[in-house]
Design a protein around this motif. Sequence first.
Motif, mmCIF file in Angstrom:
data_model
loop_
_atom_site.group_PDB
_atom_site.id
_atom_site.type_symbol
_atom_site.label_atom_id
_atom_site.label_comp_id
_atom_site.label_asym_id
_atom_site.label_seq_id
_atom_site.Cartn_x
_atom_site.Cartn_y
_atom_site.Cartn_z
ATOM 1 N N PRO A 74 10.766 -8.111 -15.770
ATOM 2 C CA PRO A 74 12.080 -8.413 -16.338
ATOM 3 C C PRO A 74 12.058 -8.926 -17.777
ATOM 4 C CG PRO A 74 11.359 -10.242 -14.972
ATOM 5 C CD PRO A 74 10.284 -9.186 -14.887
ATOM 6 N N LYS A 75 13.175 -8.660 -18.432
ATOM 7 C CA LYS A 75 13.483 -9.250 -19.736
ATOM 8 C C LYS A 75 14.869 -9.862 -19.621
ATOM 9 C CE LYS A 75 14.106 -8.290 -24.672
ATOM 10 N NZ LYS A 75 13.107 -9.211 -25.203
ATOM 11 N N ILE A 76 14.988 -11.118 -20.002
ATOM 12 C CA ILE A 76 16.272 -11.822 -19.938
ATOM 13 C C ILE A 76 17.142 -11.387 -21.110
ATOM 14 C CG2 ILE A 76 17.337 -14.106 -20.205
ATOM 15 C CD1 ILE A 76 14.898 -15.181 -18.580
ATOM 16 N N ILE A 77 18.418 -11.150 -20.822
ATOM 17 C CA ILE A 77 19.378 -10.861 -21.878
ATOM 18 C C ILE A 77 19.831 -12.209 -22.427
ATOM 19 C CG2 ILE A 77 21.563 -9.781 -22.493
ATOM 20 C CD1 ILE A 77 21.218 -7.980 -20.000
ATOM 21 N N PRO A 78 19.467 -12.534 -23.668
ATOM 22 C CA PRO A 78 19.771 -13.867 -24.217
ATOM 23 C C PRO A 78 21.252 -14.227 -24.090
ATOM 24 C CG PRO A 78 18.336 -12.655 -25.702
ATOM 25 C CD PRO A 78 18.775 -11.677 -24.637
ATOM 26 N N GLY A 79 21.486 -15.488 -23.724
ATOM 27 C CA GLY A 79 22.845 -16.012 -23.634
ATOM 28 C C GLY A 79 23.595 -15.594 -22.380
ATOM 29 N N THR A 80 22.886 -14.995 -21.414
ATOM 30 C CA THR A 80 23.534 -14.554 -20.175
ATOM 31 C C THR A 80 22.706 -15.015 -18.979
ATOM 32 O OG1 THR A 80 22.340 -12.466 -19.857
ATOM 33 C CG2 THR A 80 24.220 -12.424 -21.385
ATOM 34 N N SER A 81 23.203 -14.701 -17.786
ATOM 35 C CA SER A 81 22.433 -14.917 -16.548
ATOM 36 C C SER A 81 21.925 -13.579 -16.025
ATOM 37 C CB SER A 81 23.310 -15.584 -15.489
ATOM 38 O OG SER A 81 23.594 -16.903 -15.856
ATOM 39 N N LYS A 82 21.714 -12.641 -16.936
ATOM 40 C CA LYS A 82 21.310 -11.298 -16.555
ATOM 41 C C LYS A 82 19.922 -10.986 -17.097
ATOM 42 C CE LYS A 82 26.066 -9.674 -16.643
ATOM 43 N NZ LYS A 82 27.033 -8.803 -17.332
ATOM 44 N N LYS A 123 0.824 -1.215 0.000
ATOM 45 C CA LYS A 123 0.000 0.000 0.000
ATOM 46 C C LYS A 123 0.858 1.265 0.000
ATOM 47 C CE LYS A 123 -3.964 -2.077 2.348
ATOM 48 N NZ LYS A 123 -4.714 -2.161 3.612
ATOM 49 N N SER A 124 1.980 1.224 0.710
ATOM 50 C CA SER A 124 2.810 2.426 0.819
ATOM 51 C C SER A 124 3.954 2.494 -0.201
ATOM 52 C CB SER A 124 3.359 2.549 2.236
ATOM 53 O OG SER A 124 4.119 1.417 2.571
ATOM 54 N N SER A 125 4.072 1.495 -1.061
ATOM 55 C CA SER A 125 5.118 1.506 -2.088
ATOM 56 C C SER A 125 4.597 2.139 -3.376
ATOM 57 C CB SER A 125 5.585 0.075 -2.393
ATOM 58 O OG SER A 125 6.228 -0.489 -1.290
ATOM 59 N N LYS A 126 5.399 3.033 -3.938
ATOM 60 C CA LYS A 126 5.042 3.637 -5.228
ATOM 61 C C LYS A 126 5.587 2.814 -6.389
ATOM 62 C CE LYS A 126 4.738 8.316 -3.482
ATOM 63 N NZ LYS A 126 5.304 9.660 -3.499
ATOM 64 N N THR A 127 6.530 1.934 -6.076
ATOM 65 C CA THR A 127 7.180 1.122 -7.105
ATOM 66 C C THR A 127 7.114 -0.357 -6.722
ATOM 67 O OG1 THR A 127 8.705 2.931 -7.606
ATOM 68 C CG2 THR A 127 9.341 0.730 -8.349
ATOM 69 N N VAL A 128 6.732 -1.180 -7.696
ATOM 70 C CA VAL A 128 6.648 -2.627 -7.490
ATOM 71 C C VAL A 128 7.424 -3.312 -8.607
ATOM 72 C CG1 VAL A 128 5.126 -4.635 -7.360
ATOM 73 C CG2 VAL A 128 4.367 -2.434 -6.410
ATOM 74 N N TYR A 129 8.364 -4.154 -8.232
ATOM 75 C CA TYR A 129 9.040 -5.026 -9.193
ATOM 76 C C TYR A 129 8.286 -6.355 -9.156
ATOM 77 C CZ TYR A 129 13.002 -1.944 -10.006
ATOM 78 O OH TYR A 129 13.787 -0.887 -10.416
ATOM 79 N N ALA A 130 7.793 -6.784 -10.300
ATOM 80 C CA ALA A 130 7.001 -8.009 -10.378
ATOM 81 C C ALA A 130 7.631 -8.926 -11.429
ATOM 82 C CB ALA A 130 5.550 -7.677 -10.713
ATOM 83 N N TYR A 131 6.912 -9.951 -11.802
ATOM 84 C CA TYR A 131 7.375 -10.874 -12.842
ATOM 85 C C TYR A 131 6.153 -11.407 -13.569
ATOM 86 C CZ TYR A 131 5.981 -14.367 -9.399
ATOM 87 O OH TYR A 131 5.256 -15.107 -8.504
ATOM 88 N N LYS A 160 5.649 -13.648 -25.494
ATOM 89 C CA LYS A 160 6.543 -14.728 -25.062
ATOM 90 C C LYS A 160 7.963 -14.474 -25.546
ATOM 91 C CE LYS A 160 3.571 -18.576 -24.083
ATOM 92 N NZ LYS A 160 3.243 -19.958 -24.317
ATOM 93 N N GLY A 161 8.887 -14.694 -24.605
ATOM 94 C CA GLY A 161 10.298 -14.514 -24.904
ATOM 95 C C GLY A 161 11.095 -15.709 -24.412
ATOM 96 N N SER A 162 12.193 -15.427 -23.730
ATOM 97 C CA SER A 162 13.078 -16.478 -23.221
ATOM 98 C C SER A 162 12.323 -17.425 -22.300
ATOM 99 C CB SER A 162 14.237 -15.849 -22.443
ATOM 100 O OG SER A 162 14.962 -14.962 -23.271
ATOM 101 N N PHE A 163 12.566 -18.716 -22.458
ATOM 102 C CA PHE A 163 11.962 -19.777 -21.635
ATOM 103 C C PHE A 163 10.433 -19.733 -21.665
ATOM 104 C CE2 PHE A 163 16.013 -18.520 -19.550
ATOM 105 C CZ PHE A 163 16.737 -19.671 -19.796
ATOM 106 N N ASP A 164 9.854 -19.181 -22.732
ATOM 107 C CA ASP A 164 8.392 -19.036 -22.878
ATOM 108 C C ASP A 164 7.768 -18.151 -21.803
ATOM 109 O OD1 ASP A 164 7.967 -20.340 -25.254
ATOM 110 O OD2 ASP A 164 7.639 -22.291 -24.316
ATOM 111 N N ILE A 165 8.542 -17.229 -21.271
ATOM 112 C CA ILE A 165 8.042 -16.268 -20.289
ATOM 113 C C ILE A 165 7.602 -15.014 -21.046
ATOM 114 C CG2 ILE A 165 8.661 -14.839 -18.284
ATOM 115 C CD1 ILE A 165 10.886 -16.917 -17.699
ATOM 116 N N MET A 166 6.478 -14.445 -20.618
ATOM 117 C CA MET A 166 6.059 -13.170 -21.179
ATOM 118 C C MET A 166 7.071 -12.106 -20.765
ATOM 119 S SD MET A 166 3.345 -13.932 -22.863
ATOM 120 C CE MET A 166 2.434 -12.437 -23.187
ATOM 121 N N GLU A 167 7.575 -11.353 -21.758
ATOM 122 C CA GLU A 167 8.618 -10.358 -21.504
ATOM 123 C C GLU A 167 8.301 -9.058 -22.225
ATOM 124 O OE1 GLU A 167 12.822 -12.701 -21.099
ATOM 125 O OE2 GLU A 167 12.212 -12.151 -23.116
#
Length: 193
Positions: free
Chosen positions: A73-81, A39-47, A94-101
């Motif tokens: 998030p969006k995965i940078i292909p070929g990395t762990s980032k 409720k008090s957060s103006k920013t939410v990081y989700a997935y 759908k993007g990397s690993f069939d995740i919506m990105e």
Amino acid sequence: MTKQEIRTQIKEKLLQNKHQLNFWSHKICKNIINSDFYKSSKTVYAYMSLSDEVNLCEVIDDAILKNKTVYIPKIIPGTSKMIFYDYSKCSVKKGSFDIMEPQVQIVTENFENTIINHNGEQVLFLIPGRFFSFDGKRVGRGKGFYDYYLQEFLKVNKKNVLLAGVCFPIQIGKQVPAAEHDIQMNTLFTCSK
């Protein structure tokens, strides 16, 4: 048990309970939305969830309605980032690993420059996982995306960040094998069975 043994066991439990996952997701989203920190957060990081993860669409929709900024998030292909983008400013498919990105062109190779400094503003960071201990230790899927990102994120945002693991009730237990680089959660959002 090793992390891989935990992942295998949880995968089986999720398959056995797949008829419950949508119901649990709805209850968990309500718990998040009703929490004081949300409720008090103006920013939410989700997935954007996979079929065996807590679906956060209700939280994302509610946050947008309440004029919160939501990053996904969006995965940078070929990395762990991965890089997080403002949900309201991009389309998703759908993007990397069939995740919506987010459908954006990654224009930087300098990952560290993509971390947003929220200048001490309260931030709720919702994090999926395969398994969590009651004290906030996390087992992910084994690719290291969140551990890497959170290490860098917490260098820039040192206060007013709540790292919240999000999981079904069958994904919590007493102990998790943790490595030094594993980021511990401040709290967990789940529901009762």
